[in-house]
Design a protein around this motif. Structure first.
Motif, PDB file in Angstrom:
ATOM      1  N   GLU A 185       0.804  -1.222   0.000  1.00 36.38           N
ATOM      2  CA  GLU A 185       0.000   0.000   0.000  1.00 36.38           C
ATOM      3  C   GLU A 185       0.838   1.274   0.000  1.00 36.38           C
ATOM      4  O   GLU A 185       0.294   2.361   0.209  1.00 36.38           O
TER       5      GLU A 185
ATOM      6  N   HIS B 251       3.465   2.282  -2.496  1.00 34.53           N
ATOM      7  CA  HIS B 251       4.305   2.527  -3.661  1.00 34.53           C
ATOM      8  C   HIS B 251       4.772   3.983  -3.658  1.00 34.53           C
ATOM      9  O   HIS B 251       3.960   4.909  -3.721  1.00 34.53           O
TER      10      HIS B 251
ATOM     11  N   LYS C 197      -4.157  -0.188  -6.657  1.00 31.81           N
ATOM     12  CA  LYS C 197      -2.866   0.250  -6.144  1.00 31.81           C
ATOM     13  C   LYS C 197      -2.316   1.426  -6.962  1.00 31.81           C
ATOM     14  O   LYS C 197      -2.741   1.683  -8.078  1.00 31.81           O
TER      15      LYS C 197
ATOM     16  N   THR D 129      -0.386  -0.319 -10.949  1.00 32.20           N
ATOM     17  CA  THR D 129      -1.200  -1.519 -11.112  1.00 32.20           C
ATOM     18  C   THR D 129      -0.797  -2.311 -12.346  1.00 32.20           C
ATOM     19  O   THR D 129      -0.303  -1.749 -13.330  1.00 32.20           O
TER      20      THR D 129
ATOM     21  N   TRP E  95      -2.374   6.108  -0.089  1.00 30.76           N
ATOM     22  CA  TRP E  95      -2.984   5.135  -1.000  1.00 30.76           C
ATOM     23  C   TRP E  95      -4.503   5.183  -0.888  1.00 30.76           C
ATOM     24  O   TRP E  95      -5.215   5.216  -1.886  1.00 30.76           O
TER      25      TRP E  95
END
Length: 368
Positions: free
Chosen positions: A155, A157, A181, A184, A280
């Protein structure tokens, strides 16, 4: 209905996927897989990337290559998705839980030391909703006790802890690239490590433990955890604009906070001085004094055209683990409270300023 999340897919993703289709490289081999692995590992500050089919199997593969024995223990937060505890159980080990921090909602690192015992083999910090775990105390404990750190960075990135990228601090780190996300591939995941031996084991694990010298001769059991070249192509395109994705998430959080910070009875996300939060998902926690829990708020917002999602239910309250004799009688008050009072607002990369305004006005309305 304003959705809780929508992926941002652009022309580059289409171009790369068409390249796979036109050349026939649509399965688990091809240039995009190697490129995605190398570029994601480099971005996070790790040496090796091993792409897999989703984030859950990333955790499972990471646990399997540690060769844990029955009775071995992995310390993890109760407040997380079930994939974390599932991976520990599937590896034949025992998950040991701690509560979460009431501000960041990440694992309470102060509780970890008391849970370390003679069978402890690893610690699994889970970065929650875009905010990093306070990693230095955990890294120190791991060094003192000879423990492995398995970072769940699904969660976060692009998030940072004291200038270091999340997913670049553990012995192993695991990512999900699910459709909601920040980066993705639709479905997809990856394990990162700087240990060449572990990377080789992970590549065997994801590919049915085929032997290089004799393909259908097996000395151990593996799994088919492979990512496709098509998925990796989407990932390469997405990674090319990750800073834009992160900036958009942080804009979204700022827009929400500006409109909601003055409301009584509403806890908003934080950003600790040592963290770069990528938000996120933009979570909120309701005060019990409002006379409403998260489920009731979600129902009222849905009636107003706003989709939300509830917070995680703690692992110690999951019936499936009670049936296995795990966590019976255990209580983690912070986890229990935010599981009942917390939910997150629409937080996708396609969210517009007008939609943020609408969500905030509808939320204010139900709180009245």
């Amino acid at each position: 209905m304003i959705p809780v999340s929508e992926p941002w897919v652009d022309e580059k993703e289409i171009e790369f996927v068409l390249s796979c289709l036109k050349t026939g490289w649509i399965s688990s081999a091809g240039q995009f897989i190697e490129q995605f692995e190398a570029e994601w590992a480099s971005y996070c500050g790790m040496q090796y990337g091993v792409a897999v089919c989703n984030g859950t199997v990333a955790l499972e593969a990471a646990l399997r290559v540690l060769d844990l024995a029955p009775g071995d223990e992995v310390i993890m937060p109760s407040f997380t998705i079930i994939s974390c505890a599932l991976a520990v159980v599937e590896a034949g080990a025992t998950p040991v839980l701690v509560d979460c921090d009431p501000q960041t909602w990440c694992m309470d690192v102060e509780q970890v030391k008391a849970k370390i015992g003679p069978r402890t083999k690893a610690i699994m910090p889970v970065h929650i909703y875009g905010h990093p775990v306070d990693m230095d105390p955990l890294l120190e404990l791991a060094e003192q006790h000879g423990l492995v750190i398995i970072e769940d960075a699904a969660e976060v990135h692009g998030a940072e802890y004291k200038g270091r990228k999340c997913g670049g601090m553990g012995d192993l780190s695991c990512f999900s690239f699910y459709a909601n996300k920040i980066i993705t591939t639709g479905e997809g995941g990856m394990i990162l490590t700087s240990d060449g031996r572990l990377a080789a084991r992970l590549r065997e694990e994801r590919n049915l433990a085929f032997q290089k010298e004799r393909r259908f001769f097996h000395t151990q059991l593996g799994h088919n955890y492979r990512m496709t070249n098509i998925q990796a192509a989407i990932g390469v395109a997405q990674l090319g604009r990750i800073e834009e994705h992160v900036a958009r998430k942080r804009w979204m959080a700022g827009a929400y906070t500006e409109r909601l910070h003055h409301l009584d009875g509403l806890q908003l996300p934080v950003e600790k001085s040592w963290a770069k939060n990528v938000y996120w998902m933009y979570g909120v926690v309701l005060s019990e004094a409002l006379g409403m829990d998260a489920a009731q708020a979600a129902e009222r917002l849905r009636a107003e055209g706003i989709e939300t999602r509830p917070f995680f239910l703690g692992m110690h309250e999951q019936p499936v683990f009670h049936q296995m004799g795990l966590f019976i009688g255990e209580s983690y008050p912070v986890t229990e409270r935010i599981a009942r009072q917390g939910f997150y607002l629409p937080s996708g990369l396609t969210l517009t300023a007008e939609q943020v305004e609408t969500v905030c006005e509808k939320l204010k309305g139900i709180l009245k």
